[in-house]
Design an enzyme around this catalytic site. Structure first.
Site, mmCIF file in Angstrom:
data_model
loop_
_atom_site.group_PDB
_atom_site.id
_atom_site.type_symbol
_atom_site.label_atom_id
_atom_site.label_comp_id
_atom_site.label_asym_id
_atom_site.label_seq_id
_atom_site.Cartn_x
_atom_site.Cartn_y
_atom_site.Cartn_z
ATOM 1 N N SER A 195 0.833 -1.198 0.000
ATOM 2 C CA SER A 195 0.000 0.000 0.000
ATOM 3 C C SER A 195 0.865 1.243 0.000
ATOM 4 O O SER A 195 1.950 1.245 0.589
ATOM 5 C CB SER A 195 -0.876 -0.003 1.253
ATOM 6 O OG SER A 195 -1.543 1.230 1.369
ATOM 7 N N TYR A 224 -2.263 -0.849 10.563
ATOM 8 C CA TYR A 224 -2.359 -1.276 9.158
ATOM 9 C C TYR A 224 -1.098 -0.862 8.392
ATOM 10 O O TYR A 224 -0.466 -1.680 7.714
ATOM 11 C CB TYR A 224 -3.610 -0.654 8.529
ATOM 12 C CG TYR A 224 -3.727 -0.850 7.039
ATOM 13 C CD1 TYR A 224 -4.098 -2.084 6.503
ATOM 14 C CD2 TYR A 224 -3.464 0.198 6.144
ATOM 15 C CE1 TYR A 224 -4.217 -2.261 5.132
ATOM 16 C CE2 TYR A 224 -3.582 0.022 4.776
ATOM 17 C CZ TYR A 224 -3.956 -1.202 4.270
ATOM 18 O OH TYR A 224 -4.067 -1.383 2.913
ATOM 19 N N LYS A 276 1.957 -3.142 6.565
ATOM 20 C CA LYS A 276 2.339 -3.098 5.143
ATOM 21 C C LYS A 276 3.836 -2.818 4.998
ATOM 22 O O LYS A 276 4.486 -3.320 4.072
ATOM 23 C CB LYS A 276 1.508 -2.049 4.403
ATOM 24 C CG LYS A 276 0.030 -2.428 4.264
ATOM 25 C CD LYS A 276 -0.175 -3.710 3.474
ATOM 26 C CE LYS A 276 -1.645 -4.006 3.211
ATOM 27 N NZ LYS A 276 -1.865 -5.261 2.474
HETATM 28 N N1 NAP Z 1 -8.705 -0.324 -1.413
HETATM 29 C C1 NAP Z 1 -7.612 0.421 -1.383
HETATM 30 O O1 NAP Z 1 -7.644 1.641 -1.624
HETATM 31 C C2 NAP Z 1 -6.276 -0.200 -1.077
HETATM 32 C C3 NAP Z 1 -5.131 0.628 -1.142
HETATM 33 C C4 NAP Z 1 -3.898 0.063 -0.897
HETATM 34 C C5 NAP Z 1 -3.803 -1.289 -0.614
HETATM 35 N N2 NAP Z 1 -4.924 -2.065 -0.555
HETATM 36 C C6 NAP Z 1 -4.744 -3.481 -0.278
HETATM 37 O O2 NAP Z 1 -5.415 -4.241 -1.273
HETATM 38 C C7 NAP Z 1 -5.843 -5.499 -0.718
HETATM 39 C C8 NAP Z 1 -7.334 -5.708 -0.970
HETATM 40 O O3 NAP Z 1 -8.024 -4.590 -0.444
HETATM 41 P P1 NAP Z 1 -9.574 -4.314 -0.772
HETATM 42 O O4 NAP Z 1 -9.719 -2.849 -0.785
HETATM 43 O O5 NAP Z 1 -10.006 -5.131 -1.929
HETATM 44 O O6 NAP Z 1 -10.253 -4.877 0.588
HETATM 45 P P2 NAP Z 1 -11.773 -5.309 0.865
HETATM 46 O O7 NAP Z 1 -12.676 -4.746 -0.147
HETATM 47 O O8 NAP Z 1 -11.991 -4.982 2.306
HETATM 48 O O9 NAP Z 1 -11.742 -6.903 0.678
HETATM 49 C C9 NAP Z 1 -11.021 -7.661 1.603
HETATM 50 C C10 NAP Z 1 -10.901 -9.098 1.150
HETATM 51 O O10 NAP Z 1 -10.082 -9.764 2.117
HETATM 52 C C11 NAP Z 1 -10.830 -10.797 2.744
HETATM 53 N N3 NAP Z 1 -10.576 -10.800 4.185
HETATM 54 C C12 NAP Z 1 -10.794 -9.797 5.070
HETATM 55 N N4 NAP Z 1 -10.482 -10.200 6.311
HETATM 56 C C13 NAP Z 1 -10.071 -11.480 6.213
HETATM 57 C C14 NAP Z 1 -9.639 -12.453 7.140
HETATM 58 N N5 NAP Z 1 -9.570 -12.211 8.463
HETATM 59 N N6 NAP Z 1 -9.300 -13.685 6.691
HETATM 60 C C15 NAP Z 1 -9.391 -13.958 5.376
HETATM 61 N N7 NAP Z 1 -9.793 -13.098 4.438
HETATM 62 C C16 NAP Z 1 -10.135 -11.867 4.852
HETATM 63 C C17 NAP Z 1 -12.292 -10.493 2.477
HETATM 64 O O11 NAP Z 1 -13.022 -11.717 2.481
HETATM 65 P P3 NAP Z 1 -14.552 -11.798 3.048
HETATM 66 O O12 NAP Z 1 -15.425 -11.328 1.911
HETATM 67 O O13 NAP Z 1 -14.759 -13.214 3.393
HETATM 68 O O14 NAP Z 1 -14.627 -10.876 4.223
HETATM 69 C C18 NAP Z 1 -12.224 -9.822 1.117
HETATM 70 O O15 NAP Z 1 -12.202 -10.774 0.088
HETATM 71 C C19 NAP Z 1 -5.444 -5.443 0.760
HETATM 72 O O16 NAP Z 1 -4.192 -6.048 0.919
HETATM 73 C C20 NAP Z 1 -5.331 -3.953 1.036
HETATM 74 O O17 NAP Z 1 -4.493 -3.677 2.121
HETATM 75 C C21 NAP Z 1 -6.157 -1.542 -0.777
#
Ligand code: NAP
Length: 237
Positions: A148, A159, A163
């Site tokens: 991130s 968080y 990362k």
């Molecule tokens: N969105 C952003 O702007 C952003 C920016 C930088 C980095 N990231 C990174 O990108 C990645 C995905 O982010 P996202 O925005 O797509 O997140 P999200 O929409 O919150 O989706 C999270 C995913 O992770 C799974 N998950 C959550 N808690 C879990 C647990 N305890 N055990 C197993 N699976 C779990 C969820 O499964 P369930 O459906 O079963 O809950 C879901 O599939 C992450 O590594 C995040 O840090 C995101």
């Protein structure tokens, strides 16, 4: 990037953790577009239903594994699920993560630090430890750890700290895998409108592809230990 590059992932299997929604779902679909078979993952099998439906549009095999990556039993369930079918993975996309809510940094309780590190770091390491040996024995592997841009901002510890740990771990892993065809990368997806990123984020979630696919499509003995920025890539028609 062209929709069909010279590199096909036909016959390969990828595990995309956290592919029930958000960025993981986009990555799973993007890999399927390159003919890659996909192991979907969520905390519960039913959470992955919609992504499974979307992948049925592609001529690839799919399977679902479930497990809460915040627990050792959940990590074990994921590894055992993959071991049952398909038996191995060629591409490990460590995407699942949790983000804590904002608090003054001196008020954050131990359990909040613990959860961020359990899911974002310890599970990622455990899955790498489980699947890297199989990749090494086959002479092919791609491990992508989703990081991130928040590591550069003074907010959202634990968080952000987790990362930073992922980044350092990936560097160490790259050194350990040097000279092998198991290539490890980090991906900075950009700030995206997902459940985690929220509605005010800069980019639509779909913009994570094609950039997120670049580290999965690396040529044999290509760059190892590199950081990819998803927003630097676009589809060319
Ligand atoms: N969105 C952003 O702007 C952003 C920016 C930088 C980095 N990231 C990174 O990108 C990645 C995905 O982010 P996202 O925005 O797509 O997140 P999200 O929409 O919150 O989706 C999270 C995913 O992770 C799974 N998950 C959550 N808690 C879990 C647990 N305890 N055990 C197993 N699976 C779990 C969820 O499964 P369930 O459906 O079963 O809950 C879901 O599939 C992450 O590594 C995040 O840090 C995101």
């Amino acid at each position: 990037m062209g929709r069909k590059s010279a590199t096909s992932l036909a016959g390969r299997w990828a595990l995309v953790t956290g592919s029930s929604r958000g960025i993981g779902r986009e990555i799973a679909q993007g890999l399927a577009e390159f003919d890659c078979n996909v192991v979907l993952h969520a905390r519960k099998r039913e959470n992955a239903r919609r992504t499974l439906e979307l992948l049925s549009e592609y001529d690839v095999e799919t399977t679902v594994v479930a497990g809460d990556l915040g627990t050792a039993a959940g990590v074990r369930a994921v590894v055992e699920g993959v071991t049952r079918h398909p038996g191995h993975v060629d591409i490990l996309y460590n995407n699942a993560a949790v983000q804590n809510t904002w608090q003054s940094v001196w008020e954050i309780e131990r359990r909040t630090w613990q959860e961020a590190f359990d899911v974002n770091v310890h599970a990622l390491v455990a899955l790498t430890n489980a699947f890297a040996p199989g990749m090494l024995s086959k002479g092919y592997g791609r491990i992508i750890n989703v990081s991130s841009g928040i590591r550069d901002l003074p907010s959202l510890a634990p968080y952000s700290v987790s990362k930073a740990a992922v980044d350092k771990y990936t560097q160490d892993l790259a050194a350990g895998l040097s000279g092998t065809n198991v290539l490890v990368s980090t991906l900075d997806p950009g700030w995206l409108r997902t459940d985690m990123g929220g509605p005010n984020a800069d980019h639509d979630v779909t913009t994570v592809v094609p950039g997120a696919l670049v580290p999965a499509l690396l040529p044999d003995f290509g760059p190892n230990g590199k950081r990819f920025f998803a927003q630097e890539y676009e589809w060319s028609e």
